[in-house]
Design an enzyme around this catalytic site. Structure first.
Site, PDB file in Angstrom:
ATOM      1  N   TYR A  65       1.126  -1.009   0.087  1.00 23.64           N
ATOM      2  CA  TYR A  65       0.031  -0.192  -0.083  1.00 23.64           C
ATOM      3  C   TYR A  65       0.704   1.226  -0.006  1.00 23.64           C
ATOM      4  CZ  TYR A  65      -3.093   3.615   1.792  1.00 23.64           C
ATOM      5  OH  TYR A  65      -3.879   4.819   1.937  1.00 23.64           O
ATOM      6  N   HIS A  66       0.492   2.239  -0.751  1.00 17.11           N
ATOM      7  CA  HIS A  66       1.334   3.354  -0.973  1.00 17.11           C
ATOM      8  C   HIS A  66       0.824   4.647  -0.134  1.00 17.11           C
ATOM      9  CE1 HIS A  66       3.755   6.673  -2.742  1.00 17.11           C
ATOM     10  NE2 HIS A  66       4.120   5.836  -3.723  1.00 17.11           N
ATOM     11  N   GLY A  67       1.600   5.022   0.989  1.00 12.63           N
ATOM     12  CA  GLY A  67       1.336   6.196   1.648  1.00 12.63           C
ATOM     13  C   GLY A  67       1.312   7.487   0.983  1.00 12.63           C
ATOM     14  N   SER A 110       3.886  -0.769  -6.406  1.00 13.14           N
ATOM     15  CA  SER A 110       2.479  -0.422  -5.467  1.00 13.14           C
ATOM     16  C   SER A 110       1.659  -0.143  -6.589  1.00 13.14           C
ATOM     17  CB  SER A 110       2.675   1.028  -4.480  1.00 13.14           C
ATOM     18  OG  SER A 110       1.466   1.423  -4.232  1.00 13.14           O
ATOM     19  N   GLU A 136      -2.948   6.835  -5.584  1.00 18.66           N
ATOM     20  CA  GLU A 136      -2.976   6.272  -4.385  1.00 18.66           C
ATOM     21  C   GLU A 136      -2.353   7.071  -3.012  1.00 18.66           C
ATOM     22  OE1 GLU A 136      -3.783   1.623  -3.110  1.00 18.66           O
ATOM     23  OE2 GLU A 136      -1.894   2.135  -2.454  1.00 18.66           O
TER      24      GLU A 136
END
Length: 378
Positions: free
Chosen positions: A177-179, A244, A250
């Site tokens: 998951y990409h912050g 990602s 995202e």
């Protein structure tokens, strides 16, 4: 007239003392009152106040106290405005301070990234290193960089990495998951190299390669555009490859609900099937509480979709707790389709989020977890 002298002998009396000219003897009730120790200062005060403006302006007298400065400040109009609008000045000052605090950490991270690239350039020049950036010749430089970022991760975020045993010994595709800022992924790369002496190649967005002055850093750390051919070659050589699918979209438009925004991206699944390698899901707890983006606006969304450039700046940098969890690998299955593998991977990452993340994310809870001494196992 005869009187006694100081020795008590008869003789002429001493003459009376002459009074200074211009001064009158003061008698009670008939003249000026007796002078006290501060009378001289009071008498001179009028002349001093009248003349101090000229003295300060002409710089003829060297002042030994702050009275001249105080007088000048009293004459300034801005001081009167400050007194009148003090509340507004305080509010503006606090606002500017808050803005600096919220943006100073992301800017500091960017500074450290560029500093790392400068150190690599110095290492290359002094050692006259001309080898392939992915070769073992650069391992000492990689270890230094990884040690720096690992120390930063420990101090600022109390970073923890769980599930390393789920990584295969051979090649595989790591999906995460990409912050808002992928600083958690940088922590993961650093600790993986320190623990396993293993380099994980990373697929990055095109805009990353447009940033000036980062070419050598991207090459040494294994950042690549991630075409199908590049990924297949890297996997054939036994490397881990991370990607990602949500990417910059995202990072910009997801929020504390941790919604995956993959769209129709399924290239990673096709590469995994072609290379016959497993997919490993990965997720970092509280990554959205550490760094956030401003709420999505239609204008910024349209701007990104038309330019593919991230115009929305991240903010935050709070020292929340970061824990990266690596899930169980999804093994290669020749009977599965690309779409099914995408859904299976998405389900695996969402399961990690549901298990380890409070939805919606809470900054206060993430801060409390940062200082909780109890170790949370995976």
């Amino acid at each position: 007239m005869w009187a006694r002298n100081p020795l008590g002998l008869p003789g002429p009396a001493p003459p009376p003392r002459a009074r200074p000219r211009g001064r009158r003897r003061a008698y009670p009730g008939t003249g000026p009152r007796p002078r006290g120790p501060c009378d001289g200062r009071r008498r001179r005060r009028g002349q001093y106040v009248i003349g101090r403006k000229e003295s300060c302006a002409s710089a003829q007298i060297l002042m030994t106290d702050l009275s001249c400065l105080a007088y000048v400040l009293e004459e300034w109009t801005v001081v009167e405005y400050l007194k009148k609008y003090l509340f507004h000045v305080v509010i503006v000052s606090l606002t500017i301070s808050a803005i600096l605090v919220f943006f100073i950490v992301p800017l500091t991270i960017l500074f450290f990234i560029y500093l790392t690239n400068i150190l690599l350039l110095i290492y290359q020049k002094n050692g006259e290193v001309k080898a392939d950036p992915l070769s073992d010749v650069w391992d000492s430089a990689r270890k230094t960089i990884a040690s720096f970022w690992d120390i930063y991760a420990r101090i600022w975020h109390g970073y923890e990495l769980h599930g390393v045993e789920n990584l295969p010994e051979g090649p595989g595709i790591l999906v995460y998951y990409h912050g808002a800022i992928p600083i958690d992924y940088l922590y993961f790369l650093s600790r993986l190299f320190l623990w396993k002496k293993r380099l994980c190649l990373s697929v990055a967005d095109h805009f990353v390669f447009r940033l000036p002055g980062l070419k050598l850093l991207l090459e040494v750390t294994g950042i690549m555009l991630g075409t199908r051919e590049e990924c297949l070659i890297a996997l054939k050589n036994g490397h881990l490859v991370s990607i990602s699918p949500g990417g910059v979209r995202e990072a910009l438009f997801s929020d504390e609900s941790y919604q995956l925004m993959w769209g129709n991206r399924k290239g990673f699944a096709q590469v995994a099937l072609d290379a016959k390698v497993p997919i490993i899901p990965m997720y970092t707890q509280n990554v959205r509480e550490g760094y956030r983006m401003f709420k999505e606006r239609r204008f910024f969304r349209q701007l990104y979709e038309s330019t593919r450039l991230p115009f929305t700046p991240p903010y935050g940098g709070l020292p929340v707790k970061f824990r990266t969890y690596i899930g169980e690998p999804i093994p290669y299955d020749p009977n599965i389709t690309t779409e099914e593998l995408v859904e299976k991977t998405k389900t695996a990452i969402q399961a990690l989020i549901s298990k380890h993340q409070t939805i919606p994310g809470s900054i206060w809870k993430a801060l409390l977890e940062r200082f909780d001494k109890r170790c949370k196992s995976d």
